[in-house]
Design a protein around this motif. Structure first.
Motif, mmCIF file in Angstrom:
data_model
loop_
_atom_site.group_PDB
_atom_site.id
_atom_site.type_symbol
_atom_site.label_atom_id
_atom_site.label_comp_id
_atom_site.label_asym_id
_atom_site.label_seq_id
_atom_site.Cartn_x
_atom_site.Cartn_y
_atom_site.Cartn_z
ATOM 1 N N ARG A 58 0.156 1.934 5.423
ATOM 2 C CA ARG A 58 0.818 2.996 5.177
ATOM 3 C C ARG A 58 1.386 3.600 3.999
ATOM 4 N NH1 ARG A 58 2.215 3.653 9.690
ATOM 5 N NH2 ARG A 58 4.426 3.352 9.505
ATOM 6 N N THR A 59 2.549 3.177 3.542
ATOM 7 C CA THR A 59 2.812 3.747 2.307
ATOM 8 C C THR A 59 2.104 3.557 1.280
ATOM 9 O OG1 THR A 59 4.826 2.373 3.177
ATOM 10 C CG2 THR A 59 5.161 3.131 0.956
ATOM 11 N N GLN A 60 1.606 2.313 0.887
ATOM 12 C CA GLN A 60 0.658 2.336 0.181
ATOM 13 C C GLN A 60 -0.659 4.095 -0.174
ATOM 14 O OE1 GLN A 60 -0.644 -1.353 -1.632
ATOM 15 N NE2 GLN A 60 -0.715 -1.583 0.704
ATOM 16 N N LYS A 61 -1.909 3.975 1.117
ATOM 17 C CA LYS A 61 -2.629 5.198 1.149
ATOM 18 C C LYS A 61 -1.636 5.930 1.443
ATOM 19 C CE LYS A 61 -5.318 6.916 4.862
ATOM 20 N NZ LYS A 61 -6.117 6.432 6.457
ATOM 21 N N ILE A 62 -0.299 6.288 1.400
ATOM 22 C CA ILE A 62 0.427 7.815 1.005
ATOM 23 C C ILE A 62 0.553 7.999 0.032
ATOM 24 C CG2 ILE A 62 2.294 9.468 1.390
ATOM 25 C CD1 ILE A 62 2.374 7.649 4.165
ATOM 26 N N ALA A 63 1.062 6.785 -0.671
ATOM 27 C CA ALA A 63 1.093 6.561 -2.049
ATOM 28 C C ALA A 63 -0.306 7.128 -3.117
ATOM 29 C CB ALA A 63 2.252 5.759 -2.544
ATOM 30 N N CYS A 71 6.556 2.141 -2.580
ATOM 31 C CA CYS A 71 5.688 0.461 -2.032
ATOM 32 C C CYS A 71 5.957 -0.654 -2.499
ATOM 33 C CB CYS A 71 3.784 0.402 -3.037
ATOM 34 S SG CYS A 71 3.595 2.561 -2.530
ATOM 35 N N LYS A 72 6.810 -0.715 -3.840
ATOM 36 C CA LYS A 72 7.602 -2.154 -3.984
ATOM 37 C C LYS A 72 8.315 -2.334 -2.717
ATOM 38 C CE LYS A 72 6.811 -1.780 -8.509
ATOM 39 N NZ LYS A 72 7.471 -1.305 -9.988
ATOM 40 N N GLN A 73 9.214 -1.128 -2.103
ATOM 41 C CA GLN A 73 10.248 -1.582 -1.111
ATOM 42 C C GLN A 73 9.552 -2.000 0.075
ATOM 43 O OE1 GLN A 73 12.414 1.391 -0.739
ATOM 44 N NE2 GLN A 73 13.656 1.407 -2.837
ATOM 45 N N ALA A 74 8.647 -1.495 -0.300
ATOM 46 C CA ALA A 74 7.714 -2.119 1.522
ATOM 47 C C ALA A 74 7.304 -3.541 1.701
ATOM 48 C CB ALA A 74 6.578 -1.131 1.611
ATOM 49 N N ARG A 75 6.804 -3.424 0.483
ATOM 50 C CA ARG A 75 6.470 -5.554 -0.646
ATOM 51 C C ARG A 75 7.505 -6.069 -0.011
ATOM 52 N NH1 ARG A 75 3.964 -5.850 -5.836
ATOM 53 N NH2 ARG A 75 6.203 -5.477 -6.342
ATOM 54 N N GLN A 76 8.525 -5.796 -0.134
ATOM 55 C CA GLN A 76 9.669 -6.501 -0.157
ATOM 56 C C GLN A 76 10.083 -6.920 1.147
ATOM 57 O OE1 GLN A 76 12.490 -4.560 -3.050
ATOM 58 N NE2 GLN A 76 11.692 -5.388 -4.783
ATOM 59 N N ARG A 77 10.797 -5.631 1.941
ATOM 60 C CA ARG A 77 10.316 -6.023 3.245
ATOM 61 C C ARG A 77 9.844 -7.032 3.354
ATOM 62 N NH1 ARG A 77 14.030 -6.085 7.233
ATOM 63 N NH2 ARG A 77 13.150 -6.237 9.206
ATOM 64 N N LEU A 78 8.308 -7.015 3.496
ATOM 65 C CA LEU A 78 7.040 -7.625 3.842
ATOM 66 C C LEU A 78 7.179 -9.725 4.016
ATOM 67 C CD1 LEU A 78 4.572 -7.737 5.980
ATOM 68 C CD2 LEU A 78 2.989 -7.473 4.167
ATOM 69 N N ALA A 131 4.281 -7.671 11.837
ATOM 70 C CA ALA A 131 2.936 -6.768 11.988
ATOM 71 C C ALA A 131 3.560 -5.518 11.602
ATOM 72 C CB ALA A 131 2.188 -6.993 13.565
ATOM 73 N N GLN A 132 4.856 -5.300 12.394
ATOM 74 C CA GLN A 132 5.005 -3.707 12.791
ATOM 75 C C GLN A 132 5.348 -3.550 10.645
ATOM 76 O OE1 GLN A 132 8.726 -2.978 14.311
ATOM 77 N NE2 GLN A 132 7.130 -3.667 16.813
ATOM 78 N N ALA A 133 6.167 -4.348 10.389
ATOM 79 C CA ALA A 133 6.349 -3.954 8.358
ATOM 80 C C ALA A 133 4.717 -4.039 7.901
ATOM 81 C CB ALA A 133 6.900 -5.582 7.907
#
Length: 334
Positions: A107-112, A72-79, A99-101
């Motif tokens: 989706r990463t938060q939901k899965i986690a 989740c942290k990596q996806a947030r940093q990418r965004l 928008a894709q990020a």
């Protein structure tokens, strides 16, 4: 770690503190000498269990979502990286990659979150099937909450606690004569103290003396001999160790402003050795009450093998008996 942790603690205590049985006193010694020696031994144990002061980290008082993992942290940093590039550029609209990020981040938060809930539920099932009650209730009571960052001054707590607890008065001269009329009990049997030690529950926070129940239950015979002589000195003199009268008060915030002491529920941590003496005293007094018939048979509160249900059945029977017409049969409920 390999091996039983309890045996390691027992070895450390035996080597560093316990060793041979300490000399507390004999029947000819004064009671004050016995209590003074007991105080010295408990002070040594207190220094043994005392930990170095911990430097508090301000970040320890707040907690985020427990399921928020490194993905989740990596996806947030990418965004955030895509958004920072957009702010420094001359573009008028956000790029499509943002928008894709953002979708990937959600989706990463939901899965986690789903994975964390699944693992937590499986841990509850495993703890329940293996009858590990402490682990089960630890999972149940684990809450994700933010504790208030408030520091109430010590004088404010002192004024509040003075309102809640009445200050103990010093023994006056007209009460000193009561000490000469204390009941005379036979010498305490160490086996009786050993039975009380066996009833101690583990995992409980110690009081101001910092002596945990584990240290007492690891060496019940060692403690039984010391406490038997100490209890005899207390029974004969009426003097209670000062540290047994003290408590560590832990305030737990319940509602309202965190700066008001009234909005906290205070939990008092008492000396475990003092609790053993309280159980010892309760046993003595209960036995004396039953042998001398100090309490009537109609009093059932806090008495062994007596229940309020018995009184309720008797009351129901009397009410049905005297409210029924003559000749009717009173039937008790099944």
């Amino acid at each position: 770690m390999v091996g039983d942790p309890g045996s390691k603690v027992s070895g450390i205590l035996s080597k560093e503190i316990l060793g041979p049985h300490p000399y507390i006193g004999s029947a000819s010694d004064e009671h004050s000498i016995v209590l003074k020696r007991f105080h010295h031994h408990t002070t040594d144990l207190t220094s043994f269990f005392r930990l170095p002061p911990k430097i508090l980290n301000r970040n320890e008082y707040t907690y985020g979502a427990p399921w928020y993992n490194s993905q989740c942290k990596q996806a947030r940093q990418r965004l955030r990286a895509i958004y920072n590039v957009y702010k420094t550029s001359d573009a008028s609209t956000l790029p499509a990659s943002y928008a894709q990020a953002k979708q990937v981040y959600k989706r990463t938060q939901k899965i986690a979150k789903r994975e964390w809930q699944h693992n937590r539920w499986q841990a509850l099932i495993t703890a329940s099937k293996s009858h590990r009650s402490r682990e089960f209730w630890s999972l149940i009571n684990r809450r994700v909450r933010k504790y208030p960052r408030a520091v109430i001054p010590a004088p404010t707590w002192e004024l509040f606690l003075k309102k809640c607890f009445s200050q103990a008065d010093a023994p006056s001269d007209h009460l000193m004569h009561l000490f000469s009329h204390l009941p005379i009990w036979p010498p305490t049997d160490p086996d009786e103290i050993a039975k009380l030690i066996a009833q101690l529950k583990l995992g409980k926070a110690p009081g101001p003396d910092l002596i945990p129940a584990e240290a007492i239950k690891l060496h019940p015979k060692w403690w039984a001999g010391i406490l038997a002589k100490t209890f005899d000195a207390i029974n004969a003199s009426g003097i209670i160790p000062k540290i047994w009268k003290e408590a560590i008060i832990v305030p737990i915030h319940k509602k309202g402003s965190p700066m008001e002491p009234e909005n906290y529920r205070n939990i008092s941590l008492l000396s475990i050795i003092g609790k053993i003496y309280a159980s010892f005293l309760l046993t003595k007094l209960s036995r004396w009450v039953d042998e001398t018939n100090q309490i009537g048979h109609e009093q059932a509160g806090f008495r062994i093998k007596r229940s309020t249900t018995d009184h309720a059945i008797v009351l129901y029977h009397l009410a049905r008996k005297y409210s029924s017409p003559p000749g009717a049969i009173c039937v008790l409920p099944s």
